[in-house]
Design a protein around this motif. Structure first.
Motif, mmCIF file in Angstrom:
data_model
loop_
_atom_site.group_PDB
_atom_site.id
_atom_site.type_symbol
_atom_site.label_atom_id
_atom_site.label_comp_id
_atom_site.label_asym_id
_atom_site.label_seq_id
_atom_site.Cartn_x
_atom_site.Cartn_y
_atom_site.Cartn_z
ATOM 1 N N LYS A 227 0.822 -1.205 0.000
ATOM 2 C CA LYS A 227 0.000 0.000 0.000
ATOM 3 C C LYS A 227 0.857 1.256 0.000
ATOM 4 N N ASP A 228 1.949 1.252 0.799
ATOM 5 C CA ASP A 228 2.842 2.422 0.855
ATOM 6 C C ASP A 228 3.513 2.675 -0.485
ATOM 7 N N THR B 5 -5.494 0.169 -3.350
ATOM 8 C CA THR B 5 -4.030 0.357 -3.423
ATOM 9 C C THR B 5 -3.290 -0.976 -3.492
ATOM 10 N N ASN C 179 1.017 4.318 -2.841
ATOM 11 C CA ASN C 179 0.837 5.724 -2.465
ATOM 12 C C ASN C 179 2.037 6.571 -2.912
ATOM 13 N N GLN D 48 -11.170 8.721 -3.344
ATOM 14 C CA GLN D 48 -9.784 9.241 -3.376
ATOM 15 C C GLN D 48 -9.465 9.687 -4.801
ATOM 16 N N GLN E 124 1.651 7.602 -6.514
ATOM 17 C CA GLN E 124 0.732 8.733 -6.678
ATOM 18 C C GLN E 124 1.393 10.056 -6.288
#
Length: 443
Positions: free
Chosen positions: A143-144, A247, A147, A178, A150
């Motif tokens: 997930k990190d 994500t 992100n 989001q 993005q």
């Protein structure tokens, strides 16, 4: 042998004596506490956001399907190298023949699909250390990582470096409340791999960008290579997509490699069997997938050790090597006085003497005096004068006595001639006296 043992014992005593002096001066060894080291970061600590931003910077502007497949394939670095080597040995395979042949290889579908993307495969294989770090981060912090992609897209867009083109479309969408930036290829069947310099499109990094190849800064912030048709290799559909709402990475069941690999639709799942023993970044990730953990951190420095004990007696030295060639010798000193010579041998016989010279002529003898009258038959007294007299033409040799009178000389008369001589002497006339004869007259 005894001399060497004695020498070794003496050296040992010297060493022990020196050690005793050191102990007296410094005191007995005292255990010292180890120096305080700063606490190491926990092995499972997450990667900070600024480091993740730099880690994904080289691929954050790729189209979503290509980005998702690259993230999945990066978790199998060993199989990426194997695919590169396999393609080097099978350069004659193209299109459908290539897709059929690579599908038979025992690799993950995300790696098999790279066979139709040679530029992407080269980037991942040539910079395998960065690829491994990217895959480890994606497994530990999926997930990190999404992100971070993005955030980097937003930086490039804010700098005016990211917009739609003939090769791809850029859109801002709302997914599950989001806002996300979505990048897709303009033609779903053709993919172009963007090429750019991170410093140009994102700006200076708070954490250094990965040391991989980047094109030099040019007039275009983003350029594209030759488009690659994905028809036969992908079966008309990409294998992977980005699930921005959750994500994560989505898997497309219509992809040929996903079908052959036995995968299904939904979220992508890492297959540890294709890891081939490559260690994971930390123990938590290894436990999650049943693999080996990464290397532990560096241990702190140890404390100071105590004084070492006395060394043992050294062993016998080995045989020395051959000596080098000696230098030229100096000039020798003067020799000593020689000893007495030995006794000489007996000389050989003398040679024959030379002939003697001719003797010199004898001198003229003195004339004899008048002899006294001797008796008949007696030998006359010795004439006084030596030397030679002449009787007629005959020489009478001198020496040895006179020839006068009746005396006996070498030429004197014998006794048997005495009588005749006496009578001749008395009657001689005009001749020289022959000594003796008495009373003769001189003329």
């Amino acid at each position: 042998m005894s001399s060497r043992v004695h020498s070794s014992s003496r050296d040992l005593r010297i060493l022990c004596g020196a050690l005793a002096v050191a102990l007296v001066l410094t005191g007995p060894p005292v255990a010292r506490p180890a120096e305080t080291q700063p606490a190491a970061a926990p092995a499972d600590a997450p990667i900070p956001p600024d480091q993740l931003d730099s880690l994904v910077a080289p691929i954050a502007l790729w189209p979503d399907p290509l980005l998702a497949q690259t993230l999945a394939a990066s978790t199998y670095p060993l199989e990426i190298i194997q695919l590169q080597q396999w393609l080097a040995k099978n350069k004659g395979l193209k299109d459908q023949a290539l897709a059929d042949a690579v599908a038979k290889q025992p690799w993950d579908p995300s790696v098999q699909a790279l066979a139709g993307l040679p530029d992407v495969l080269k980037r991942l294989a040539d910079d395998i250390e960065w690829t491994t770090d990217l895959g480890n981060a994606f497994l530990a912090q999926e997930k990190d990582v999404m992100n971070a992609v993005q955030r980097m897209r937003a930086k490039a867009q804010a700098n005016g470096k990211l917009s739609s083109s003939e090769q791809q479309t850029v859109q801002t969408k709302t997914v599950e409340s989001q806002q996300v930036i979505v990048i897709e290829q303009a033609n779903p069947q053709v993919v172009y791999v963007p090429q750019y310099n991170p410093t140009v499109v994102y700006g200076p990094p708070p954490y250094p960008y990965p040391p991989v190849y980047y094109p030099p800064p040019g007039s275009l912030a983003i350029s594209f290579g030759v488009g690659m048709v994905m028809g036969a290799a992908m079966g008309g559909a990409w294998g992977y997509g980005c699930g921005w709402g959750s994500t994560n990475v989505n898997v497309n069941v219509n992809n040929n490699f996903v079908k052959n690999g036995g995968g299904g639709g939904g979220s992508w799942q890492h297959n540890a069997q294709h890891r081939a023993g490559t260690p994971y970044a930390n123990r938590s990730t290894a436990n999650k997938f049943g693999g080996a953990g990464g290397r532990g951190g560096v241990g702190g420095a140890g404390g100071v050790g105590g004084v070492g004990g006395a060394g043992g007696v050294g062993g016998r030295g080995g045989v020395g090597g051959a000596g080098g060639v000696g230098g030229a010798g100096g000039v020798g000193g003067a020799g000593g006085v020689g000893g007495a010579g030995g006794r000489g041998n007996v000389g050989g016989p003398g040679g024959v003497g030379g002939a003697g010279g001719v003797g010199g002529a004898g001198g003229v003898g003195d004339r004899g005096g008048v002899g006294g009258g001797g008796s008949v038959g007696d030998r006359g007294g010795g004439g006084g004068g030596g030397g030679a007299d002449r009787v007629g033409s005959r020489d009478l040799g001198g020496g040895g006595g006179s020839r006068g009178g009746f005396g006996g000389g070498s030429d004197g008369f014998s006794g048997s001639r005495a009588s005749a001589a006496s009578s001749r002497g008395a009657s001689s006339m005009g001749g020289r006296s022959r000594g003796g004869g008495g009373g003769g007259r001189r003329r």
